[in-house]
Design a protein around this motif. Sequence first.
Motif: not given
Length: 359
Positions: A278-298
């Motif tokens: 769900q967080a990735e879906t929300i972030a899609q508008a900002h990531q452009g063509s960049m690749e997800l390399t990490g996800a952590e709750v902080k």
Amino acid sequence: MMKDKMMQAYDSIRPTAETEERILQQIKARAELAAQGKRPVARRIILIAACIAVLAAVSAAGVAAYLKWSLPEPKTYPAGIGFYDVHTTETYLSVDIPTEPAAPQDISDEAFAQRAVGLLQLLGLTDADTSRMTITRQKHMGWDREEALVSFSGDDGPITATFDAQSGYLIGLSDIQWDGNAQEPVCKTEEEAYALAASLYELLPVPQGYSYRSCTRYDEQFWCYDFCNEPLEGFFNAYEMVRIAVNPVTGKLAHLVVFYVPLLDDHEEGDVPLTQAQAETIAQAHQGSMELTGAEVKIVLPNWLFTDKLPAHDDAVFSSVTRLAWVLTYEQKGEMFDSKMELYVDYYTGEILGGDIAG
């Protein structure tokens, strides 16, 4: 925009006209059966009114839930002026400082001078010339905080103690000394250097009970130790932290900085946190063509980056609270440089809180 979101939230939990009619009919039917059709009209009206009040209360509760904390409009200050707005600078001799200890609530120049001298004596920082001191009243624009900075002359440069001018809290202390002639360091092992940092943490007038988190060595004479609060099990707040730098060679404190930004966790029992997807879906508008390399709750400090609230020509004052968030890291390889971006997505509300850019 906020009004539109409120209305959307209200509409999403408001019963439809058909549902309201069905509930009303059920209540009326039960009322008729209970009284065998003989209940007074006034009683019927009261019952229906009560039902409508319940429906209204449910709807209002939904709106109230939506109105829990969300990222506010940032408080700003003009870009390019720097972090400090200096008000006054006064010089005092030690004979001008009262010998009687100041009351804890005293925020006069003399009181801050007393506290600064007391800290130097407590820590054994004897290279400071305490016969003469300068006290600067200033505003830290980034933290929107009034400060009192007490400065002394030392063997290797200025020695400073910084206080919150309103609360009196100790914010920072710096006495960076370099010993190029030492034959043997005071702290001979990593364990001894940690023990020094831990003993200084317990000795200083800073928030106690924090946990040791990490050590960063910048060189042989400047080792930083971080002691952080753990407001939630497994989550350490880097913005409720005491950072102590020690010099293992001299066995002295070199630098101190204290952060006082608490976690605001207003989620209630039953609130469901966002999944990574769900967080990735929300972030899609900002990531452009960049690749997800990490996800952590902080625990993060909101900074308005990647939001439509960030001012175009002003700098934003730091947030007064921290939040639990998904921190999504994106990277992109370049011909000469790699790009890296972090995006903060609120763990419960899904709101974009900010992020960071590198490269």
